[in-house]
Motif scaffolding. Structure first.
Motif, short mmCIF file in Angstrom:
data_model
loop_
_atom_site.label_atom_id
_atom_site.label_comp_id
_atom_site.label_asym_id
_atom_site.label_seq_id
_atom_site.Cartn_x
_atom_site.Cartn_y
_atom_site.Cartn_z
N ALA A 91 8.61 59.99 56.58
CA ALA A 91 10.10 59.77 56.03
C ALA A 91 10.23 58.09 56.39
O ALA A 91 9.81 57.71 57.39
N VAL A 92 10.84 57.66 55.33
CA VAL A 92 11.58 56.22 55.47
C VAL A 92 12.90 56.19 55.38
O VAL A 92 13.58 56.82 54.73
N ILE A 103 7.71 62.15 45.86
CA ILE A 103 8.76 61.48 46.69
C ILE A 103 10.39 62.26 46.51
O ILE A 103 10.80 62.56 45.45
N VAL A 151 14.14 61.73 47.32
CA VAL A 151 15.09 60.72 47.75
C VAL A 151 16.34 61.38 48.25
O VAL A 151 17.27 62.26 47.33
N VAL A 190 17.39 53.12 45.27
CA VAL A 190 16.00 53.32 45.29
C VAL A 190 15.57 54.33 44.66
O VAL A 190 14.23 54.11 43.93
N LEU A 201 6.65 62.16 50.68
CA LEU A 201 7.43 61.16 51.55
C LEU A 201 9.01 61.56 51.19
O LEU A 201 9.25 61.68 49.96
N ALA A 211 18.50 58.17 52.74
CA ALA A 211 19.61 57.22 52.32
C ALA A 211 20.89 58.02 52.80
O ALA A 211 21.87 58.44 51.84
N TYR A 262 6.47 53.67 39.19
CA TYR A 262 5.90 54.62 40.08
C TYR A 262 5.46 55.98 39.28
O TYR A 262 6.37 56.35 38.17
N LEU A 264 12.52 59.76 51.06
CA LEU A 264 13.24 58.39 51.37
C LEU A 264 14.71 58.78 51.72
O LEU A 264 15.24 59.40 50.86
N ARG A 323 21.44 54.38 47.99
CA ARG A 323 21.06 55.71 47.44
C ARG A 323 20.58 56.04 46.12
O ARG A 323 20.05 56.92 45.85
N PHE A 379 16.50 54.49 55.42
CA PHE A 379 17.27 53.29 54.72
C PHE A 379 18.57 53.20 55.63
O PHE A 379 19.27 52.20 55.32
#
Length: 173
Positions: free
Chosen positions: A151-152, A69, A71, A85, A126, A130, A94, A128, A82, A154
């Protein structure tokens, strides 16, 4: 309409419920099986071509069970999203690898930071994201170029703000 469990399935496995509907014998209509489980077969239904199904399953796995992942926009400030997460990933179990991505820092929360997603060695499952809304499209383009699985986002400040940012959100989707 009668409902039966598929033989060999647990009673609590609701996704595997098969509904069987029969018309009267005089209609000579066959029994129709309706399985609510979605099919991963290609749209043309050819089971000999499972390439599409395998690819879709791998993409979903990269989203739901990522091993790596990034970030994007990571921070040391765990009060802000930011930083929070990343902090939660590191402190709450995790077990995969976490990579902070920020062009302004060499290290975030004790981990080496990378300026862009594409700079993370070995790829990313993935992202994430922010970062401020105005930067999200650029980050997603970087993710696509780096073949990030999913991608997610925020970030806020899109359709809820109206105007031009609603159009940016539509472009992302």
């Amino acid at each position: 309409m009668d409902t039966y469990l598929d033989p060999g399935l647990r009673r609590d496995d609701g996704l595997n419920v098969v509904q069987k509907t029969a018309r009267s014998e005089s209609d000579k209509a066959p029994i129709n099986d309706c399985n609510p489980r979605p099919s991963l077969l290609p749209q043309d239904g050819d089971p000999s071509d499972m390439t599409t199904a395998t690819s879709q399953s791998a993409d979903i796995a990269r989203l739901l069970s990522p091993g790596r992942i990034a970030v994007v926009g990571a921070s040391d400030d765990i009060v802000r999203i930011r930083g929070r997460v990343m902090h939660l990933l590191l402190k709450r179990g995790y077990t995969g690898e976490v990579f902070p991505v920020t062009p302004s820092r060499a290290e975030v929360q004790g981990l080496k930071a990378y300026p862009r997603v594409g700079d993370v060695p070995g790829g990313v499952d993935l992202a994430l994201v922010a970062v401020p809304a105005g930067l999200v499209l650029g980050v997603l383009e970087d993710c696509a170029a780096a073949k990030v699985g999913a991608a997610v986002i925020f970030s806020s400040g899109f359709a809820e703000e109206g105007g031009e940012m609603a159009e940016v959100q539509a472009e992302m989707v």
